[in-house]
Design an enzyme around this catalytic site. Structure first.
Site, PDB file in Angstrom:
ATOM      1  N   GLU A 193      28.733  12.095   0.737  1.00 15.20           N
ATOM      2  CA  GLU A 193      29.871  11.368   0.206  1.00 15.20           C
ATOM      3  C   GLU A 193      29.862  11.404  -1.316  1.00 15.20           C
ATOM      4  O   GLU A 193      28.811  11.374  -1.945  1.00 15.20           O
ATOM      5  CB  GLU A 193      29.845   9.931   0.708  1.00 15.20           C
ATOM      6  N   CYS A 241      30.727   9.398  -8.764  1.00 16.83           N
ATOM      7  CA  CYS A 241      29.419   9.039  -8.217  1.00 16.83           C
ATOM      8  C   CYS A 241      29.008  10.161  -7.260  1.00 16.83           C
ATOM      9  O   CYS A 241      29.658  10.366  -6.237  1.00 16.83           O
ATOM     10  CB  CYS A 241      29.579   7.710  -7.485  1.00 16.83           C
ATOM     11  N   CYS A 259      18.042   9.830   2.745  1.00 16.56           N
ATOM     12  CA  CYS A 259      17.068   9.389   1.738  1.00 16.56           C
ATOM     13  C   CYS A 259      15.741   9.143   2.455  1.00 16.56           C
ATOM     14  O   CYS A 259      15.739   8.679   3.598  1.00 16.56           O
ATOM     15  CB  CYS A 259      17.551   8.101   1.071  1.00 16.56           C
ATOM     16  N   CYS A 306      15.018   1.287   1.374  1.00 15.01           N
ATOM     17  CA  CYS A 306      15.349  -0.001   0.768  1.00 15.01           C
ATOM     18  C   CYS A 306      16.165  -0.773   1.807  1.00 15.01           C
ATOM     19  O   CYS A 306      17.120  -0.234   2.384  1.00 15.01           O
ATOM     20  CB  CYS A 306      16.133   0.221  -0.513  1.00 15.01           C
ATOM     21  N   CYS A 310      20.089  -1.111   1.809  1.00 11.57           N
ATOM     22  CA  CYS A 310      20.891   0.085   1.535  1.00 11.57           C
ATOM     23  C   CYS A 310      21.231   0.830   2.814  1.00 11.57           C
ATOM     24  O   CYS A 310      20.348   1.166   3.602  1.00 11.57           O
ATOM     25  CB  CYS A 310      20.113   0.992   0.585  1.00 11.57           C
ATOM     26  N   CYS A 322      28.929   1.046  -3.662  1.00 14.01           N
ATOM     27  CA  CYS A 322      27.558   1.543  -3.665  1.00 14.01           C
ATOM     28  C   CYS A 322      26.765   1.002  -2.492  1.00 14.01           C
ATOM     29  O   CYS A 322      26.946  -0.117  -2.078  1.00 14.01           O
ATOM     30  CB  CYS A 322      26.854   1.117  -4.933  1.00 14.01           C
TER      31      CYS A 322
END
Ligand code: SAH
Ligand code: SF4
Length: 375
Positions: A109, A122, A129, A133, A136, A359
């Site tokens: 994205e 962005c 990932c 976290c 997230c 975000c």
């Protein structure tokens, strides 16, 4: 940076491998052209690729400016990488979010956020990932692979195509003015590709984005912070979210590897810091977790007199998230404590809320066209 070869969609052209020109550094482009004694065309081709957003080699030959032999070689051996768009969503506030498919079908994205004369793109640096976290959404998607430099630059070229920046005359201001590595992935776990992409994006004869308009955000991979400052000189963003080790470890497991004292040492040593050039600390406020007055005071103590700017982000919920956003009054009270202590602190306006472009909501795991249409 290694030269990345691709098979074009539907297989290779006449069985040959195609080179993605958008993935090459300027010197690699020159070397590649030199193989066929066309090195003199390097600057022209570079400007065409990155200033004009050139994609179709036929445009190059139209005025007889490029030797026919080079044109033939380009058409048979090269391509200009652009991701395919799976879908595009435009929010009422002008934010645009794209789901982009790479050559191998993997998806990322990319989000464009216009704000007055500034337009920030962005970009993602990885597909998924490796870090987890807790707040997230991307962290719930395991890493599929790193993006190449060409795929990172490709997101910028794609966005420029889409918002009309490639058709500008010298007088019209460009819309895409800033790039932040705050999409999917941890940029410092894909350092080399990110570094190569920064070099291409900031090349003066190409996209010419000043490194002061490029921000790389990290969750705190300490060894690469120093390296980034020394080699790239871009703005640094740190995803902080807690000012005490015990709390930060709970919400960001990476803190066990690189605790706050080490992280702060690396930040203080970041080259070129001044009041005009501060580190951007992101602090997402999670209801009842890290948003008390004491947490705010700990944050003041931690940052001390470092040239810092704190960006308080109201938590963006996602399905199944283990946290709730802090109430508005709590965000305000938290901000007041920082401001009273002389810390620059802004509350990030949530942009693109209606299209889940904010975000930490970026994930492409399991997304299908049907699913995304329902967004
Ligand atoms: N991996 C890098 C780059 C991603 S930046 C990093 O962590 O810095 C994405 C930013 O959004 C980070 O600051 C991240 O901590 C924050 N974020 C992640 N999930 C969020 C959520 N649900 N709500 C608000 N901010 C979030
Ligand atoms: Fe990865 Fe950054 Fe999300 Fe953490 S906040 S899981 S490092 S993308």
């Amino acid at each position: 940076m290694g030269v990345r070869l691709y098979f074009p969609k539907g297989g290779s052209h006449l069985g040959r491998r195609m080179i993605d020109l958008a993935a090459l550094s300027r010197s690699q482009l020159r070397d590649w052209l030199a193989e066929s004694e066309h090195a003199a065309q390097a600057d022209r081709l570079w400007t065409w690729l990155f200033r004009r957003g050139g994609r179709d080699f036929a445009d190059l030959g139209g005025h007889g400016r490029v030797p026919v032999s080079l044109l033939r070689r380009l058409e048979t051996e090269a391509r200009v990488g652009r991701p395919d768009v799976v879908w595009e969503h435009r929010s009422g506030d002008g934010t645009i979010k794209w789901l982009l498919a790479m050559e191998d079908g993997q998806r990322v994205e990319t989000v464009f956020i216009p704000d007055g004369r500034r337009g920030t793109l962005c970009v993602s640096s990885q597909i998924g990932c490796t870090l987890t976290c807790r707040f997230c959404h991307t962290g719930t998607q395991s890493l599929a692979r790193n993006l190449t430099a060409g795929e990172i630059v490709g997101q910028v070229l794609f966005a420029r195509d889409r918002i009309g920046d490639h058709e500008l005359t010298a007088e019209t201001p460009r819309r895409l003015t800033n790039v932040v590595f705050m999409g999917m992935g941890e940029p410092f776990y894909n350092y080399d590709a990110v570094a190569d992409a920064v070099r291409v994006l900031s090349d003066r004869d190409g996209l010419a984005l000043s490194r002061r308009r490029i921000t790389v955000s990290t969750s705190g991979v300490v060894p690469e912070i120093e390296r980034c400052g020394r080699e790239l000189g871009v703005n640094l963003g740190i995803s902080l979210h807690a000012a005490r080790d015990e709390l930060r470890e709970r919400i960001m497991p990476l803190n066990r590897r690189y605790p706050l004292a080490e992280l702060m040492r690396a930040c203080r040593a970041y080259p070129g810091l001044s009041n005009n050039r501060r580190i951007l600390f992101a602090y997402t406020l999670l209801d009842g977790v890290n948003d008390s007055d004491d947490d705010a005071r700990d944050l003041v103590a931690l940052l001390g007199r470092m040239p810092a700017k704190v960006n308080l982000i109201p938590f963006n919920p996602w399905p199944g998230a283990p946290y709730e956003p802090s109430p508005r009054e709590r965000v305000r009270a938290f901000q007041e404590i920082l401001l009273a202590a002389g810390l620059a602190a802004t509350v990030r306006e949530t942009r693109g809320d209606d299209i889940a472009a904010a975000c930490g909501q970026l994930t492409t795991a399991g997304q299908t066209e049907e699913f995304s249409e329902a967004w």
